[in-house]
Write a protein that holds these residues in place. Structure first.
Motif, PDB file in Angstrom:
ATOM      1  N   ARG A  86      13.787   6.827   1.786  1.00 19.68           N
ATOM      2  CA  ARG A  86      13.690   8.138   2.439  1.00 19.68           C
ATOM      3  C   ARG A  86      13.051   9.161   1.505  1.00 19.68           C
ATOM      4  O   ARG A  86      12.225   9.975   1.935  1.00 19.68           O
ATOM      5  CB  ARG A  86      15.080   8.615   2.877  1.00 19.68           C
ATOM      6  N   ASP A  87      13.430   9.127   0.232  1.00 20.06           N
ATOM      7  CA  ASP A  87      12.810  10.021  -0.755  1.00 20.06           C
ATOM      8  C   ASP A  87      11.297   9.817  -0.784  1.00 20.06           C
ATOM      9  O   ASP A  87      10.520  10.779  -0.796  1.00 20.06           O
ATOM     10  CB  ASP A  87      13.363   9.758  -2.157  1.00 20.06           C
ATOM     11  N   LEU A  88      10.883   8.548  -0.803  1.00 14.92           N
ATOM     12  CA  LEU A  88       9.463   8.239  -0.868  1.00 14.92           C
ATOM     13  C   LEU A  88       8.733   8.710   0.383  1.00 14.92           C
ATOM     14  O   LEU A  88       7.625   9.244   0.324  1.00 14.92           O
ATOM     15  CB  LEU A  88       9.272   6.736  -1.058  1.00 14.92           C
ATOM     16  N   ASP A  89       9.367   8.517   1.549  1.00 14.61           N
ATOM     17  CA  ASP A  89       8.764   8.993   2.809  1.00 14.61           C
ATOM     18  C   ASP A  89       8.611  10.508   2.802  1.00 14.61           C
ATOM     19  O   ASP A  89       7.582  11.047   3.232  1.00 14.61           O
ATOM     20  CB  ASP A  89       9.634   8.570   4.005  1.00 14.61           C
ATOM     21  N   GLU A  90       9.630  11.205   2.324  1.00 17.68           N
ATOM     22  CA  GLU A  90       9.586  12.669   2.327  1.00 17.68           C
ATOM     23  C   GLU A  90       8.536  13.193   1.343  1.00 17.68           C
ATOM     24  O   GLU A  90       7.833  14.161   1.635  1.00 17.68           O
ATOM     25  CB  GLU A  90      10.971  13.234   2.020  1.00 17.68           C
ATOM     26  N   GLY A 217       2.419   2.922   0.370  1.00 20.78           N
ATOM     27  CA  GLY A 217       2.613   1.469   0.400  1.00 20.78           C
ATOM     28  C   GLY A 217       2.852   0.899  -0.980  1.00 20.78           C
ATOM     29  O   GLY A 217       3.678   0.012  -1.167  1.00 20.78           O
ATOM     30  N   ILE A 218       2.155   1.461  -1.982  1.00 22.41           N
ATOM     31  CA  ILE A 218       2.367   1.031  -3.354  1.00 22.41           C
ATOM     32  C   ILE A 218       3.771   1.395  -3.805  1.00 22.41           C
ATOM     33  O   ILE A 218       4.476   0.622  -4.447  1.00 22.41           O
ATOM     34  CB  ILE A 218       1.315   1.666  -4.296  1.00 22.41           C
ATOM     35  N   TRP A 219       4.206   2.612  -3.441  1.00 25.30           N
ATOM     36  CA  TRP A 219       5.546   3.067  -3.805  1.00 25.30           C
ATOM     37  C   TRP A 219       6.605   2.098  -3.269  1.00 25.30           C
ATOM     38  O   TRP A 219       7.623   1.868  -3.895  1.00 25.30           O
ATOM     39  CB  TRP A 219       5.827   4.435  -3.209  1.00 25.30           C
ATOM     40  N   ALA A 220       6.321   1.556  -2.077  1.00 26.87           N
ATOM     41  CA  ALA A 220       7.342   0.752  -1.393  1.00 26.87           C
ATOM     42  C   ALA A 220       7.508  -0.634  -2.004  1.00 26.87           C
ATOM     43  O   ALA A 220       8.488  -1.315  -1.737  1.00 26.87           O
ATOM     44  CB  ALA A 220       6.989   0.613   0.091  1.00 26.87           C
TER      45      ALA A 220
END
Length: 222
Positions: A86-90, A217-220
């Motif tokens: 969620r942090d990454l999405d935000e 996508g890389i973050w994920a």
């Protein structure tokens, strides 16, 4: 120290204060995922890898703690803070809201000379991608995006994006490098400059949104 515990950190010199140099290197190691969430890092151990005393490393880690990137662990060192999906999405959503319209408004063939001055910086991203130098890749990538955003003339916006990017985690960079596809991601910056020079705001907006999506996508890829 076990080989698997050793970080790929550079030796530091005298151009900036040791504190600033160490903080800069540690931010890059955080962003690439070289420093892992949940792991406690000792200032003396990191100092030995940098080839400096423990004092500037402790000071740099305290700076990172103020930014929310690490947290102090009493009598042990510093632990990297963890980011949820969620942090990454935000973070991605905020970057899209800021960067896509800002950069697309820059599109103007009359500003071609300004964009060309950024081409060497964009090419600097490709070189470390080719040799899988992740820390140099992140450093050049950050510099390109901040210098591009600076063309908007809004210094506060640049600082906001700098903070957002410092909070990011690019855990998937090593996998991209191993697959040989990190260079493809790096070349997106050159395509963006071409679109800006042509004055095609719609193409710029599309490329920026796509690029930020690729970064998410890389973050994920934990």
């Amino acid at each position: 120290m076990a080989a698997e515990d050793r970080l790929d950190l550079p030796m530091v010199g005298e151009r900036q204060s040791l504190r600033e140099q160490v903080a800069h290197a540690l931010r890059a190691a955080l962003i690439t995922g070289e420093m892992r969430p949940g792991v406690v890092y000792s200032a003396p151990v990191l100092a030995a890898q940098f080839g400096v005393s423990a004092t500037p490393v402790r000071e740099a880690m305290l700076d990172l703690a103020k930014e929310g990137l690490v947290e102090a662990v009493r009598n042990k060192g510093f632990r990297v803070t963890e980011l949820s999906d969620r942090d990454l999405d935000e973070l991605t959503q905020i970057r899209e809201l800021i960067e896509v319209p800002t950069v697309s408004r820059l599109a103007d063939s009359a500003r071609a000379e300004e964009f060309e001055r950024l081409r060497p910086v964009a090419q600097e991203i490709v070189s470390p991608a080719d040799r899988a130098d992740l820390l140099a890749y992140v450093d050049a990538d950050l510099r390109f995006h901040l210098e591009l955003l600076a063309l908007s003339g809004n210094v506060h916006l640049v600082e906001v994006v700098r903070d957002l990017r410092n909070r990011a985690r690019l855990y998937g960079l090593s996998q991209l490098a191993e697959r040989g596809s990190l260079t493809d991601s790096a070349r997106e910056h050159l395509a963006l400059l071409d679109a800006l020079k042509s004055g095609d705001a719609a193409a710029v907006a599309h490329l920026m949104a796509e690029h930020i999506g690729h970064v998410r996508g890389i973050w994920a890829e934990h």
